[in-house]
Design a protein around this motif. Structure first.
Motif, PDB file in Angstrom:
ATOM      1  N   LEU A  52      12.307  45.440  46.917  1.00 14.94           N
ATOM      2  CA  LEU A  52      12.402  46.480  47.028  1.00 14.94           C
ATOM      3  C   LEU A  52      10.778  47.114  46.029  1.00 14.94           C
ATOM      4  O   LEU A  52      11.678  46.995  44.535  1.00 14.94           O
ATOM      5  N   TYR A  53      10.127  47.688  46.918  1.00 12.83           N
ATOM      6  CA  TYR A  53       8.871  48.617  46.303  1.00 12.83           C
ATOM      7  C   TYR A  53       9.397  50.161  46.510  1.00 12.83           C
ATOM      8  O   TYR A  53       8.999  50.050  47.898  1.00 12.83           O
ATOM      9  N   ALA A  54       9.597  50.590  45.683  1.00 12.89           N
ATOM     10  CA  ALA A  54       9.713  51.816  45.377  1.00 12.89           C
ATOM     11  C   ALA A  54       8.696  52.899  44.620  1.00 12.89           C
ATOM     12  O   ALA A  54       9.079  53.114  42.896  1.00 12.89           O
ATOM     13  N   PRO A  55       8.223  53.067  45.014  1.00 15.87           N
ATOM     14  CA  PRO A  55       6.686  53.361  43.470  1.00 15.87           C
ATOM     15  C   PRO A  55       7.275  54.637  42.917  1.00 15.87           C
ATOM     16  O   PRO A  55       6.914  55.212  41.477  1.00 15.87           O
ATOM     17  N   ASP A  56       7.574  55.382  43.354  1.00 15.30           N
ATOM     18  CA  ASP A  56       8.589  56.687  42.643  1.00 15.30           C
ATOM     19  C   ASP A  56       9.585  56.352  41.669  1.00 15.30           C
ATOM     20  O   ASP A  56      10.159  57.765  41.605  1.00 15.30           O
ATOM     21  N   GLY A  57      10.249  55.155  42.302  1.00 11.07           N
ATOM     22  CA  GLY A  57      12.112  55.461  41.933  1.00 11.07           C
ATOM     23  C   GLY A  57      12.414  55.222  42.292  1.00 11.07           C
ATOM     24  O   GLY A  57      12.438  55.832  43.460  1.00 11.07           O
ATOM     25  N   LEU A  58      13.684  54.304  41.641  1.00  7.95           N
ATOM     26  CA  LEU A  58      14.496  54.041  43.025  1.00  7.95           C
ATOM     27  C   LEU A  58      15.305  55.464  43.229  1.00  7.95           C
ATOM     28  O   LEU A  58      16.171  55.929  44.270  1.00  7.95           O
ATOM     29  N   GLY A  59      15.502  56.451  42.025  1.00  3.86           N
ATOM     30  CA  GLY A  59      15.728  56.743  42.506  1.00  3.86           C
ATOM     31  C   GLY A  59      15.667  58.242  43.365  1.00  3.86           C
ATOM     32  O   GLY A  59      16.713  59.104  43.839  1.00  3.86           O
ATOM     33  N   ARG A  60      14.533  58.278  43.440  1.00  2.00           N
ATOM     34  CA  ARG A  60      13.833  59.318  44.239  1.00  2.00           C
ATOM     35  C   ARG A  60      13.444  58.631  45.668  1.00  2.00           C
ATOM     36  O   ARG A  60      12.383  58.958  46.483  1.00  2.00           O
ATOM     37  N   SER A  61      13.780  56.887  46.448  1.00  3.06           N
ATOM     38  CA  SER A  61      13.913  56.317  46.882  1.00  3.06           C
ATOM     39  C   SER A  61      13.987  56.593  48.261  1.00  3.06           C
ATOM     40  O   SER A  61      15.061  56.730  48.473  1.00  3.06           O
ATOM     41  N   LYS A  62      13.485  57.049  49.542  1.00  7.15           N
ATOM     42  CA  LYS A  62      14.350  57.261  50.973  1.00  7.15           C
ATOM     43  C   LYS A  62      14.601  56.032  51.086  1.00  7.15           C
ATOM     44  O   LYS A  62      15.825  55.801  52.100  1.00  7.15           O
TER      45      LYS A  62
END
Length: 184
Positions: free
Chosen positions: A139-149
């Motif tokens: 999983l690529y989540a550029p803003d981090g997992l806590g903000r990941s939709k």
């Protein structure tokens, strides 16, 4: 033959629930007959050696021991260090160019079947992306997992029904591989 393994425990020491001190986890693994036991962080990451070649059996034994000792259940995944290193090598994203909080490895107890994710429209989550691997999801989540939709969407039970699932950020993945003496 002795093999080095990584144990990934799901959902311990989160918000004061299911407390399992890492010193106790090390003692528990040692008591189960495993060697060279080390832990990383407080979130249920351990490296150990064993003569067993049965990852599922090792995980089940650890789950039973935790329930007997602490009185609560914890899902565990056990992977050989060589396997975890191969999964890291197979990462479809440029891991070396990303911050560790941007890339996550979601480990699965079974195959990452594309059919499970057919209802998910990847275009709706861009720039976030995911790719399937062998018993893994990247999983690529550029803003981090806590903000990941996308991370939130993937957290729905339907995607992983009947599976044990736990995730680690890329910093933790590479640290566990390093601790295990495998080459990422």
């Amino acid at each position: 033959m002795t093999t080095t393994y990584v144990a990934l425990l799901r959902g311990i020491n989160v918000g004061g629930h299911r407390k399992l001190p890492m010193a106790d986890l090390r003692a528990l693994l040692t008591g189960l007959g495993h060697g060279a036991v080390r832990t990383h962080l407080q979130s249920g990451n351990a490296v150990f050696t064993s003569d067993s070649e049965d990852e599922r059996g090792l995980a089940a034994g650890l789950e039973r021991a935790i329930e007997e000792r602490f009185g609560f259940t914890v899902d565990c995944l056990v992977r050989s260090a060589a396997y975890l290193s191969a999964v890291a090598d197979a990462c479809p994203f440029p891991a070396g160019e990303l911050a560790g909080k941007q890339l996550h490895l979601i480990c699965l107890s079974g195959p990452a079947d594309p059919e499970r994710f057919a209802s998910l429209d990847p275009a709706g989550y861009l720039p976030e992306e995911f790719r399937l691997g062998d018993r893994a999801l990247y999983l690529y989540a550029p803003d981090g997992l806590g903000r990941s939709k996308l991370g939130e969407a993937l957290g729905r039970p339907a995607f992983f029904r009947g599976m044990t699932v736990t995730s680690r950020n890329w910093n933790t993945v590479t640290k566990l591989i390093e601790m295990a003496g495998a080459t990422p």
